[in-house]
Design a protein around this motif. Sequence first.
Motif, PDB file in Angstrom:
ATOM      1  N   VAL A  29      32.187  37.843  33.539  1.00 22.02           N
ATOM      2  CA  VAL A  29      32.962  39.062  33.820  1.00 22.02           C
ATOM      3  C   VAL A  29      33.875  38.837  35.012  1.00 22.02           C
ATOM      4  N   VAL A  30      33.330  38.259  36.091  1.00 24.81           N
ATOM      5  CA  VAL A  30      34.148  37.993  37.284  1.00 24.81           C
ATOM      6  C   VAL A  30      35.280  37.028  36.934  1.00 24.81           C
ATOM      7  N   ILE A  33      37.985  38.867  34.916  1.00 26.14           N
ATOM      8  CA  ILE A  33      38.787  39.757  35.770  1.00 26.14           C
ATOM      9  C   ILE A  33      39.718  38.939  36.656  1.00 26.14           C
ATOM     10  N   TRP A  34      39.182  37.889  37.301  1.00 30.15           N
ATOM     11  CA  TRP A  34      40.013  37.069  38.175  1.00 30.15           C
ATOM     12  C   TRP A  34      41.122  36.365  37.385  1.00 30.15           C
ATOM     13  N   TYR A  36      42.517  37.388  34.672  1.00 33.88           N
ATOM     14  CA  TYR A  36      43.517  38.392  34.287  1.00 33.88           C
ATOM     15  C   TYR A  36      44.422  38.741  35.470  1.00 33.88           C
ATOM     16  N   ILE A  37      43.828  38.860  36.638  1.00 35.46           N
ATOM     17  CA  ILE A  37      44.621  39.221  37.824  1.00 35.46           C
ATOM     18  C   ILE A  37      45.661  38.150  38.130  1.00 35.46           C
ATOM     19  N   THR A  44      39.410  31.432  34.478  1.00 34.64           N
ATOM     20  CA  THR A  44      38.278  32.093  33.825  1.00 34.64           C
ATOM     21  C   THR A  44      37.281  31.052  33.321  1.00 34.64           C
TER      22      THR A  44
END
Length: 97
Positions: A29-30, A33-34, A36-37, A44
């Motif tokens: 998940v982290v 998210i990272w 995507y940012i 990822t």
Amino acid sequence: MFNIATHMDYEGQGRAEKLSRVIITLFGVVGLIWGYIIQQFSQTVYILIAGVLLASILTIPPWPIYRRKPLSWQKPRPEPQSTTGGTETESSKKKKK
């Protein structure tokens, strides 16, 4: 010589599996998210690989936290002695029935 434990107890196996799932999910998940940012899917994947490596190091070896409740095995039953004095084979037992 060395006495190296090579086993986990039943509850330890469950604890290790649960811990590995939590670590891999959290890192996934982290990482998602990272990634995507910063718009880098490779980040990822790197973060997920780091989570898999960490989970492997923490859960594959039989650490003492996974060996807290060993099973108590029953004592083996003695084999019944034959009254004829000899050993009977399976085929002779079937013939008597």
